[in-house]
Design a protein around this motif. Sequence first.
Motif, PDB file in Angstrom:
ATOM      1  N   MET A 133     -22.897   7.010 -49.571  1.00 54.26           N
ATOM      2  CA  MET A 133     -23.985   6.186 -49.065  1.00 54.26           C
ATOM      3  C   MET A 133     -23.637   4.700 -49.190  1.00 54.26           C
ATOM      4  O   MET A 133     -23.897   3.918 -48.286  1.00 54.26           O
ATOM      5  N   PHE A 134     -23.070   4.336 -50.361  1.00 54.80           N
ATOM      6  CA  PHE A 134     -22.700   2.946 -50.575  1.00 54.80           C
ATOM      7  C   PHE A 134     -21.614   2.509 -49.597  1.00 54.80           C
ATOM      8  O   PHE A 134     -21.657   1.393 -49.076  1.00 54.80           O
ATOM      9  N   ALA A 135     -20.651   3.396 -49.339  1.00 55.59           N
ATOM     10  CA  ALA A 135     -19.578   3.073 -48.399  1.00 55.59           C
ATOM     11  C   ALA A 135     -20.128   2.871 -46.987  1.00 55.59           C
ATOM     12  O   ALA A 135     -19.664   1.991 -46.249  1.00 55.59           O
ATOM     13  N   LEU A 136     -21.122   3.653 -46.606  1.00 56.49           N
ATOM     14  CA  LEU A 136     -21.733   3.514 -45.292  1.00 56.49           C
ATOM     15  C   LEU A 136     -22.436   2.162 -45.158  1.00 56.49           C
ATOM     16  O   LEU A 136     -22.268   1.458 -44.156  1.00 56.49           O
ATOM     17  N   ILE A 137     -23.195   1.792 -46.177  1.00 59.04           N
ATOM     18  CA  ILE A 137     -23.901   0.499 -46.151  1.00 59.04           C
ATOM     19  C   ILE A 137     -22.905  -0.653 -46.147  1.00 59.04           C
ATOM     20  O   ILE A 137     -23.066  -1.624 -45.392  1.00 59.04           O
ATOM     21  N   LEU A 138     -21.860  -0.554 -46.959  1.00 59.32           N
ATOM     22  CA  LEU A 138     -20.843  -1.604 -47.014  1.00 59.32           C
ATOM     23  C   LEU A 138     -20.122  -1.730 -45.681  1.00 59.32           C
ATOM     24  O   LEU A 138     -19.880  -2.840 -45.190  1.00 59.32           O
ATOM     25  N   GLY A 139     -19.778  -0.607 -45.076  1.00 58.15           N
ATOM     26  CA  GLY A 139     -19.108  -0.634 -43.779  1.00 58.15           C
ATOM     27  C   GLY A 139     -19.975  -1.218 -42.688  1.00 58.15           C
ATOM     28  O   GLY A 139     -19.523  -2.017 -41.863  1.00 58.15           O
ATOM     29  N   LEU A 140     -21.245  -0.859 -42.666  1.00 56.70           N
ATOM     30  CA  LEU A 140     -22.177  -1.390 -41.672  1.00 56.70           C
ATOM     31  C   LEU A 140     -22.381  -2.896 -41.860  1.00 56.70           C
ATOM     32  O   LEU A 140     -22.413  -3.649 -40.882  1.00 56.70           O
ATOM     33  N   THR A 141     -22.474  -3.314 -43.108  1.00 59.95           N
ATOM     34  CA  THR A 141     -22.623  -4.741 -43.398  1.00 59.95           C
ATOM     35  C   THR A 141     -21.394  -5.523 -42.963  1.00 59.95           C
ATOM     36  O   THR A 141     -21.504  -6.601 -42.363  1.00 59.95           O
TER      37      THR A 141
END
Length: 113
Positions: free
Chosen positions: A1-9
């Motif tokens: 989940m954190f990787a998804l948010i970081l990638g989107l950001t």
Amino acid sequence: MFALILGLTARTYYALRRFMPTNLVLDAIHTRRGLKWGVPAMLLAVPYSFAMLACVGLAETGGAGWLNVLALLFAWNALKFLGAGPVTLVRLLRVRVREGRSGHRAPRDSLPV
């Protein structure tokens, strides 16, 4: 989940960095050829400040509330240009001192006519 948010950001950041006009100007100013334009670019903060004041004035006199967001954007852009001037001046001085020490710059007599 954190990787998804970081990638989107990260993707959003780089998309905005590439297509926003003020970021394009600031990227050009921070190149070696553009360092000399950093201090004059500080003058671009003046129209942004006037636009910010106009939006705040319109919002306070009963205008749309989204004008406050636009005023915040204008204020942020003005601060970016105000900060770019001294930073590029210091960087230009460092580059000139480094070039003076190394003798990297070509003498004026050897330049093609």
